[in-house]
Design a protein around this motif. Sequence first.
Motif, PDB file in Angstrom:
ATOM      1  N   THR A  14       6.001   3.905  -3.477  1.00 47.01           N
ATOM      2  CA  THR A  14       5.942   2.874  -2.442  1.00 47.01           C
ATOM      3  C   THR A  14       4.492   2.558  -2.080  1.00 47.01           C
ATOM      4  O   THR A  14       3.549   3.266  -2.483  1.00 47.01           O
ATOM      5  CB  THR A  14       6.681   3.329  -1.173  1.00 47.01           C
ATOM      6  OG1 THR A  14       5.954   4.432  -0.587  1.00 47.01           O
ATOM      7  CG2 THR A  14       8.098   3.762  -1.498  1.00 47.01           C
ATOM      8  N   ALA A  15       4.333   1.497  -1.293  1.00 45.88           N
ATOM      9  CA  ALA A  15       2.995   1.120  -0.819  1.00 45.88           C
ATOM     10  C   ALA A  15       2.398   2.239   0.031  1.00 45.88           C
ATOM     11  O   ALA A  15       1.184   2.466   0.016  1.00 45.88           O
ATOM     12  CB  ALA A  15       3.069  -0.179  -0.015  1.00 45.88           C
ATOM     13  N   LYS A  26      -0.994   0.972   4.629  1.00 44.53           N
ATOM     14  CA  LYS A  26      -0.115   0.285   3.674  1.00 44.53           C
ATOM     15  C   LYS A  26      -0.305  -1.223   3.749  1.00 44.53           C
ATOM     16  O   LYS A  26      -0.026  -1.947   2.795  1.00 44.53           O
ATOM     17  CB  LYS A  26       1.337   0.663   3.901  1.00 44.53           C
ATOM     18  CG  LYS A  26       1.977   0.104   5.155  1.00 44.53           C
ATOM     19  CD  LYS A  26       3.466   0.444   5.169  1.00 44.53           C
ATOM     20  CE  LYS A  26       4.167  -0.176   6.370  1.00 44.53           C
ATOM     21  NZ  LYS A  26       5.631   0.101   6.359  1.00 44.53           N
ATOM     22  N   VAL A  29      -2.887  -2.110   1.279  1.00 45.52           N
ATOM     23  CA  VAL A  29      -2.291  -2.161  -0.060  1.00 45.52           C
ATOM     24  C   VAL A  29      -1.609  -3.508  -0.274  1.00 45.52           C
ATOM     25  O   VAL A  29      -1.735  -4.139  -1.328  1.00 45.52           O
ATOM     26  CB  VAL A  29      -1.281  -1.007  -0.248  1.00 45.52           C
ATOM     27  CG1 VAL A  29      -0.538  -1.156  -1.574  1.00 45.52           C
ATOM     28  CG2 VAL A  29      -1.995   0.335  -0.177  1.00 45.52           C
ATOM     29  N   SER A  30      -0.893  -3.969   0.748  1.00 36.95           N
ATOM     30  CA  SER A  30      -0.211  -5.256   0.648  1.00 36.95           C
ATOM     31  C   SER A  30      -1.207  -6.393   0.438  1.00 36.95           C
ATOM     32  O   SER A  30      -0.998  -7.282  -0.389  1.00 36.95           O
ATOM     33  CB  SER A  30       0.621  -5.507   1.907  1.00 36.95           C
ATOM     34  OG  SER A  30       1.239  -6.777   1.853  1.00 36.95           O
ATOM     35  N   ALA A  51      -2.813   2.079  -7.872  1.00 34.17           N
ATOM     36  CA  ALA A  51      -1.441   1.583  -8.012  1.00 34.17           C
ATOM     37  C   ALA A  51      -1.009   1.595  -9.472  1.00 34.17           C
ATOM     38  O   ALA A  51       0.130   1.982  -9.796  1.00 34.17           O
ATOM     39  CB  ALA A  51      -1.341   0.171  -7.442  1.00 34.17           C
ATOM     40  N   TYR A  56       2.919   1.801  -9.411  1.00 34.88           N
ATOM     41  CA  TYR A  56       3.430   1.035  -8.274  1.00 34.88           C
ATOM     42  C   TYR A  56       3.335  -0.463  -8.533  1.00 34.88           C
ATOM     43  O   TYR A  56       2.349  -0.952  -9.096  1.00 34.88           O
ATOM     44  CB  TYR A  56       2.639   1.358  -7.000  1.00 34.88           C
ATOM     45  CG  TYR A  56       2.911   0.378  -5.866  1.00 34.88           C
ATOM     46  CD1 TYR A  56       4.074   0.487  -5.111  1.00 34.88           C
ATOM     47  CD2 TYR A  56       2.017  -0.652  -5.586  1.00 34.88           C
ATOM     48  CE1 TYR A  56       4.342  -0.412  -4.085  1.00 34.88           C
ATOM     49  CE2 TYR A  56       2.273  -1.549  -4.557  1.00 34.88           C
ATOM     50  CZ  TYR A  56       3.432  -1.434  -3.817  1.00 34.88           C
ATOM     51  OH  TYR A  56       3.695  -2.329  -2.817  1.00 34.88           O
ATOM     52  N   PRO A  58       4.467  -4.211  -6.209  1.00 34.28           N
ATOM     53  CA  PRO A  58       5.004  -4.649  -4.921  1.00 34.28           C
ATOM     54  C   PRO A  58       6.433  -5.162  -5.040  1.00 34.28           C
ATOM     55  O   PRO A  58       6.838  -5.676  -6.085  1.00 34.28           O
ATOM     56  CB  PRO A  58       4.045  -5.767  -4.493  1.00 34.28           C
ATOM     57  CG  PRO A  58       3.457  -6.258  -5.774  1.00 34.28           C
ATOM     58  CD  PRO A  58       3.354  -5.055  -6.669  1.00 34.28           C
ATOM     59  N   ARG A  63       8.745  -8.850   0.224  1.00 36.06           N
ATOM     60  CA  ARG A  63       7.635  -9.691   0.683  1.00 36.06           C
ATOM     61  C   ARG A  63       8.132 -11.074   1.072  1.00 36.06           C
ATOM     62  O   ARG A  63       7.620 -11.695   2.007  1.00 36.06           O
ATOM     63  CB  ARG A  63       6.577  -9.796  -0.415  1.00 36.06           C
ATOM     64  CG  ARG A  63       5.408 -10.695  -0.031  1.00 36.06           C
ATOM     65  CD  ARG A  63       4.363 -10.754  -1.136  1.00 36.06           C
ATOM     66  NE  ARG A  63       3.740  -9.456  -1.329  1.00 36.06           N
ATOM     67  CZ  ARG A  63       2.783  -9.242  -2.237  1.00 36.06           C
ATOM     68  NH1 ARG A  63       2.389 -10.214  -3.034  1.00 36.06           N
ATOM     69  NH2 ARG A  63       2.254  -8.043  -2.348  1.00 36.06           N
TER      70      ARG A  63
END
Length: 341
Positions: A14-15, A26, A29-30, A51, A56, A58, A63
């Motif tokens: 996950t983020a 996080k 990260v987004s 990532a 990872y 997204p 989103r």
Amino acid sequence: MPMTRAKPSTKKITATDVAERVGVSKWTVSRAFTDGASIAPDVREKVLQVAAEMGYSPNLLARSLSTRSTRLIALVVDELGNPNQLYMLSEATRQLQARGFSSLLLNLSPEYGAGAALRLADQFQVDGIMFMGTSLDQELIELAQKIRRIPLVVVSRNSSLANIPYVTTDGYAAGAEIADLFLAEGYRRIGHMAGPESDRTELRRLDGFRDRLQARGVALDCVLKAPHYRRDEGMQSLLRYLGATPRAQRIEALFCESDILALGALDALTSMGARQRIAIVGFDDIEIASAPAYALTTFRQPTDYLVAEAIRRLLEPDSVSQQSLMAPGTLVLRSSHHRLA
């Protein structure tokens, strides 16, 4: 005791996992995965590197809930037997992917109509709908009016609906140019082969063709029908005509609404030993049209440009005119528009 291998972890990264490894939030990260987001270049590079190492990616569906954009465009088709529609579909997906969008393919059929396709597009909350050479029935029109928040555009056909823009080749001018070609060759008994009919969209190719012939004092001799854009339909349509028409009364030249119908017409002539006794011209300039076995004279559409303009009308409504667009095409001369004396 024998050693046992540890099972690979099936836990989804996950983020938050990436954020803890990098030492950021996080939300950072987004932002690293969001084009144009405010984030230091070195931080973005570090986040993307970690990532990738952790495997990872997204969650685009999650989103979309926050951005209210799925980055998903519905492509509605109904004649996949037509190679030109396949080419348009390939070009549309290529251009959309280059912009970071994905495609939802909706293939219409007698069992799966346009209304059902539009309802599914609405359920997926697509950011736009592109009708690629398809007919617009009354059910679809009513649904489109109910969900106007979804931009709509018709590609490769003229739409009679004022609230749905279209982007297409100027079929009327193309038809007139092909009529001039036949008349310059000295033909006077001239026909047309049309594809499937539509109540709400049109091609205007026949209109321009017929009007130019009439303006030059030549009446259109016949209009042959093909229910689908398939080679065998074009072949059978011309074979029926040849079987029902005495040789002395047959047309000298035939303008086919699409290349795939024109190839079928050429196959019909070959099967009867009558190759080049009727001049044939197509429309689209699909790849096989240039094959020596066909050498099809045809009218090339600027497909890349049409698709780009359609996408602009969906994705850039504030930066481009929402008016419909008709673009010029190019007459490609090979040898099928000639006939033996």
